[in-house]
Design a protein around this motif. Structure first.
Motif, mmCIF file in Angstrom:
data_model
loop_
_atom_site.group_PDB
_atom_site.id
_atom_site.type_symbol
_atom_site.label_atom_id
_atom_site.label_comp_id
_atom_site.label_asym_id
_atom_site.label_seq_id
_atom_site.Cartn_x
_atom_site.Cartn_y
_atom_site.Cartn_z
ATOM 1 N N LEU A 53 0.610 -1.115 -0.024
ATOM 2 C CA LEU A 53 -0.502 -0.262 0.174
ATOM 3 C C LEU A 53 0.994 1.145 0.134
ATOM 4 O O LEU A 53 1.948 1.415 1.237
ATOM 5 N N CYS A 54 -0.006 2.052 -0.877
ATOM 6 C CA CYS A 54 1.077 3.903 -0.858
ATOM 7 C C CYS A 54 0.313 4.475 0.619
ATOM 8 O O CYS A 54 -0.937 4.328 0.487
ATOM 9 N N GLN A 55 1.999 4.393 1.471
ATOM 10 C CA GLN A 55 1.464 4.914 2.852
ATOM 11 C C GLN A 55 1.385 6.258 2.482
ATOM 12 O O GLN A 55 1.793 7.172 1.586
ATOM 13 N N TYR A 56 0.150 6.538 2.917
ATOM 14 C CA TYR A 56 -1.126 8.769 3.576
ATOM 15 C C TYR A 56 0.080 8.877 4.580
ATOM 16 O O TYR A 56 0.289 8.629 5.273
ATOM 17 N N VAL A 57 0.268 10.785 4.056
ATOM 18 C CA VAL A 57 1.431 10.890 4.471
ATOM 19 C C VAL A 57 0.538 12.241 5.761
ATOM 20 O O VAL A 57 0.221 12.892 6.869
ATOM 21 N N ASP A 58 -0.411 13.195 4.563
ATOM 22 C CA ASP A 58 -0.990 14.705 4.661
ATOM 23 C C ASP A 58 -1.777 14.546 4.117
ATOM 24 O O ASP A 58 -1.932 14.100 3.311
ATOM 25 N N ILE A 59 -3.011 15.995 4.789
ATOM 26 C CA ILE A 59 -4.438 15.980 4.188
ATOM 27 C C ILE A 59 -4.173 17.696 4.705
ATOM 28 O O ILE A 59 -3.982 17.950 5.597
ATOM 29 N N SER A 60 -4.356 18.249 3.042
ATOM 30 C CA SER A 60 -4.468 20.733 3.948
ATOM 31 C C SER A 60 -5.721 20.277 3.002
ATOM 32 O O SER A 60 -6.024 19.538 2.033
ATOM 33 N N ARG A 61 -6.478 21.297 3.630
ATOM 34 C CA ARG A 61 -8.153 21.842 3.238
ATOM 35 C C ARG A 61 -7.639 23.030 2.837
ATOM 36 O O ARG A 61 -6.902 24.161 3.361
ATOM 37 N N GLY A 62 -7.728 23.984 0.992
ATOM 38 C CA GLY A 62 -7.951 24.811 0.828
ATOM 39 C C GLY A 62 -9.122 25.476 1.162
ATOM 40 O O GLY A 62 -10.683 25.405 1.608
ATOM 41 N N LYS A 63 -8.821 26.686 -0.293
ATOM 42 C CA LYS A 63 -10.567 27.334 -0.284
ATOM 43 C C LYS A 63 -11.972 26.516 -0.974
ATOM 44 O O LYS A 63 -11.234 25.497 -1.860
ATOM 45 N N HIS A 64 -13.317 27.000 -0.328
ATOM 46 C CA HIS A 64 -14.496 26.103 -1.230
ATOM 47 C C HIS A 64 -14.037 24.349 -1.942
ATOM 48 O O HIS A 64 -14.005 24.478 -2.414
#
Length: 863
Positions: A53-64
């Protein structure tokens, strides 16, 4: 997380469904945006680590409602293999099938399915091994309910999924959501993938196969017989899910018996806090010199570390996606769904395709990061943990990093090279915990890297053992009376933070708080416990057991008995000590606040009950607690004094009403300034007792300054009476010092004088207020005799001010008032405070405590 090795960092973006702005939930609060829901569900994906499995690292929230996901990425995929126009060998087909099934089975054990399996989401590493990408999209979007696009690709979706049709919660034509897809859905998709690998003509349309379902079995049979896996592919391609096997069942198929023996079963790494033995499997090459040939040191670091350093080196996700034209800006008028002219004619636009899924993954270049770290020597990636490292020659980069330590903390936390060195060092120390506990303490006094703060705090709090097993034994499901109050408090606790405001954050909040309440039957839930929980939960979002363990260790140390059912006497005791500390350090401010009636009861209870998490936002609490955890239970008093000192001018210039308004919306302040003043303040305190509890156990500690590391020797003091109550000690405005601390502070002996500064003046002056006759029978060498009877009348009225005259020369030094009666000592000290003498305290127990020590001197008779 596993090392980066030959992998890269990739980013892809999508939009969550927008919610109506004028709709509230059943609790009357605005609905949680879908992007925040997705952000909360995403966190668990970072803990799913498997070779397939490809390792998940981060998620960021932007506009809209835009979300950008960062994960491990490889340039090669199964689609590239298909584009070569060649059929795969039987061995290659079996290898791919087995490795994909391994990844799917591991996901299933965590309650997840892929649902987006396709040729371009089956990536291949440099050795040709399978790495499944985007496997968490179905989970993080709540089975597709939080986005406007379907999860999966029509060419690979199972028949039962296509039969369900599209679904969206806002669609009135659907009464209820369809059941989530199960593991057998991915088996169908894998069957299609294997069929494509075996087929000679890759443009054979999936729709044609469905149209001629009568001959599909014949086609599959011919291809499968050629590749030696007839039964396996036929069962994968079964139109009925009930007759389709799961990934776990397929792995037991005899066709994979020869393949499975070539793979080592995956073993999950042992966590830091567990009962299992932690060890590393080390293999050295025959020629040791080959170990460093062609080695890219950065590639050996964990993926999350590399991404963290990439961000510090100037990495910008939105910029990278904009350069690749994945994110395209439009004029505001073009983003409107429709607009109306004066004559009432309306114009609209079609559905914005940019809000649908673009599954393009952009590779994040590490060139800028590698260039930034090019001067970091290879030895820095493998630091020595013992004193031997001091004898090693230092490179230019080491000298530069030594200079970086003197910079402000906020600069150090944004310095790429410095953070690399600190992260590597803490990683080594924490892996050796608890055997390297002392070194963790030593390095934490310098600073704590934000990336490892959660584990570092746990080490500073002394967490050990199998915390997960203990946490699982606690009943967190049975309803209890406290549930209602917890439900009310959570939606108001640090909800500005996206992670804690997510539904997953609320669930974890509820579980950790309830676990603490259930496991501490002698204590109760008070409002403020949720704020105490917030920093630990934020740092250990995917490890509830560690968040619970840290909170359980933190409260007895810094909030002893604060959560008793009747905690009024404990709080009053705490506030009394705090009032005395204000008087000790700033008598002018203390007098002013007492005159206007602005006592600590009105503002300081939330400070201490929540350890200032109710006052400051989380990012400032992290810095404050980095220092707090190195200190003792008296340190919160010092933080309170520091807050008042920063607001000193405004408090002195205002009355009661203005002060109330000021503290109702307390300004954030400069955290470095707070820490600087706290360290200065704490240097005057030690051995604080509350109800017989020893709150400080060490004489010396290193405290991290906001700008430099400095050593503070804690020689002082303060000791309220063991049965102290607010009412009985209201006139005792000065704190007490024990006889032991006075002796230690002054370095008194039969032959030695009081301790002196470099300038030759004593740092402390003893004021003996007994009569001259008692004074002549024995006193501390160098003490000043000001008889109480000469300053006060028998009824307690002031006759003459003892502060006028000789004591003016001692202003600013610690003044210890000594008497045989505590009442007279308290009156004398109170007068000193009233005339703005700082650092006035009282010898606890009076002169009688010093008589057995033999340090009192008798003046020689004059001849």
């Amino acid at each position: 997380m596993r090392p980066l090795r030959d992998a890269q960092l990739g980013a892809f973006t999508f939009f969550a469904s927008a919610l109506p702005h004028d709709v509230c939930g059943s609790n009357g609060l605005p609905l949680t945006p879908n992007s925040i829901k997705i952000l909360g569900r995403f966190q668990i994906l970072k803990t799913i680590t498997h070779p397939r499995l490809c390792q998940y690292v981060d998620i960021s929230r932007g506009k809209h409602e835009r979300l950008i996901v960062v994960a491990e990425h490889f340039e090669s995929s199964l689609r590239d293999f298909q584009k070569q126009g060649k059929t795969a060998s039987p061995e290659k087909v079996l290898q791919i099938a087995f490795e994909v099934l391994e990844g799917l089975e591991f996901m299933n054990k965590h309650g997840m399915v892929h649902r987006a399996l396709s040729a371009h989401n089956v990536l291949m590493d440099c050795k040709g091994n399978v790495k499944l990408a985007k496997f968490g999209l179905y989970h993080m979007t709540d089975h597709g309910a939080d986005v406007d696009f379907p999860i999966g690709y029509p060419s690979y979706l199972a028949p039962e999924v296509i039969a369900q049709g599209s679904f969206h919660p806002s669609d009135p034509s659907h009464d209820e959501a369809p059941l989530p897809s199960g593991p057998k859905t991915d088996v169908w998709s894998l069957g299609v993938l294997l069929f494509e690998l075996c087929a000679v003509r890759l443009n054979l349309a999936y729709t044609v196969i469905l149209s001629f379902s009568g001959c599909m079995d014949d086609i599959v049979t011919v291809l499968a017989e050629e590749h030696g896996c007839l039964d396996t592919i036929k069962t994968m391609k079964s139109l009925y899910a009930s007759s389709r096997p799961t990934p776990a069942e397929l792995l037991r198929d005899p066709v994979f018996s020869e393949v499975s023996c070539l793979y080592t079963p995956f073993q999950k790494p042992v966590s830091l806090f567990s009962s299992s033995l932690r060890c590393a499997h080390l293999e050295l090459p025959e020629d040791i010199s080959d170990l460093c040939k062609g080695l890219h040191y950065l590639s050996e670091r964990a993926i999350d570390e590399v991404y963290h350093l990439w961000c510090l080196a100037g990495g910008d996700l939105e910029k990278e996606l904009t350069i690749k034209e994945i994110i395209q800006s439009k004029p505001p008028i073009c983003t409107l769904p429709n607009f109306v002219l004066e004559d009432g004619e309306s114009f609209g636009q079609g559905r914005d395709r940019s809000f649908l899924l673009d599954d393009t993954t952009v590779t994040l270049s590490l060139c800028q990061l590698r260039n930034r770290l090019k001067d970091v020597a290879g030895e820095a990636y493998y630091p020595l943990l013992e004193d031997e490292q001091s004898s090693l020659p230092q490179s230019n980069s080491s000298n530069e990093l030594s200079a970086t330590v003197t910079l402000p903390l906020i600069i150090r936390e944004r310095d790429t090279e410095y953070q690399l060195i600190r992260i590597i060092l803490f990683d080594r120390l924490l892996k050796a915990y608890p055997y390297k506990k002392n070194l963790v303490w030593k390095e934490a006094r310098v600073d704590i890297p934000p990336l490892v703060r959660g584990l570092a705090w746990a080490a500073l709090l002394g967490i050990e053992g199998d915390i997960q097993a203990k946490y699982e034994t606690i009943d967190k499901d049975t309803p209890i009376p406290t549930d209602r109050q917890i439900e009310v408090d959570i939606p108001r606790c640090h909800q500005y933070d996206e992670l804690l405001s997510s539904p997953q954050g609320h669930i974890k909040f509820r579980r950790v708080l309830k676990a603490w309440v259930v496991s501490h039957p002698d204590l109760v839930y008070w409002q403020g416990l949720d704020s105490l929980c917030a920093p630990f939960l934020y740092l250990n979002f995917n490890n509830e057991a560690l968040a619970y363990a840290c909170m359980s260790a933190f409260i007895p140390k810094y909030l002893y008995n604060f959560f008793l059912k009747d905690n009024s006497h404990v709080i009053q005791e705490y506030l009394t000590v705090f009032s005395q500390m204000i008087s000790f350090h700033d008598p002018e401010l203390s007098n002013h606040l007492n005159e206007i009636g602005f006592i600590p009861d009105l503002y300081a209870i939330p400070w201490f009950l929540t350890m200032f998490t109710h006052v400051f936002p989380l990012h400032k609490i992290f810095h404050l607690w980095d220092t707090l955890l190195l200190g003792n239970s008296s340190f919160p008093f010092c933080i309170g004094v520091a807050i008042l000192q920063q607001l000193r001018d405004r408090l002195l210039a205002n009355g009661f009403n203005e002060c109330i308004l000021l503290f109702s919306d307390l300004p954030g302040g400069n955290m470095s300034w707070y820490l600087h003043l706290c360290i200065f303040t704490v240097s005057f305190y030690s051995k604080v007792l509350r109800q017989g509890q020893m709150l400080l156990d060490n004489k010396q500690r290193y405290y991290r300054h906001g700008y430099k590391q400095m050593k503070i020797t804690l020689k002082y003091f303060f000791l309220p009476s063991l049965n102290l109550t607010r009412r009985s000690s209201i006139s005792e405005v000065s704190p007490r010092i024990s006889a032991e601390d006075l002796i230690d502070l002054c370095e008194l002996s039969l032959t030695g004088p009081t301790k002196r500064t470099k300038a030759g003046k004593p740092k402390i002056v003893a004021v003996d207020i007994r009569s001259q006759e008692d004074f002549s029978r024995g006193h501390i060498s160098g003490s000043i005799n000001i008889p109480f009877s000469a300053a006060f009348s028998p009824d307690g009225e002031l006759v003459q001010c003892p502060a006028t005259g000789i004591l003016q020369n001692y202003r600013g030094r610690v003044i210890v008032v000594i008497s045989h009666a505590m009442k007279s000592a308290a009156m004398f000290a109170a007068h000193m405070v009233k005339v703005n003498f700082p650092r006035v305290c009282i010898l606890d127990g009076g002169i009688n405590k010093l008589k057995p020590t033999g340090i009192l001197t008798v003046p020689s008779p004059q001849i």
